[in-house]
Design a protein around this motif. Sequence first.
Motif: not given
Length: 90
Positions: A10, A13-14, A17-18, A26, A30
């Motif tokens: 997760v 994936r975040v 997008q950041t 990331g 997580g």
Amino acid sequence: MIGKIIGAVVGDRVAKQTRGVGGPAGAALGVVAATAIRRLSLPAMVVLGAGGYFAKKHFDKRNAENEATTPPATSTAPHKAKSAKSAKVA
């Protein structure tokens, strides 16, 4: 162990997008977030969730105000000079 793997997926994936956070960073965030959530009490989770919600609303509102006052990039309108020094051409 499974919670850390899910947190890493997760987080990865975040991070995609950041802006400013890479994939490995990331994934690490997580894992740390999953561990922190496990150790927090229910009232602390509610406070963090509410704080995140209101912070997002505040930043979205501020960005909307900035976009409303900024002319679009494709505008043919001349830009206003901020000061007399910036209006001079060298």
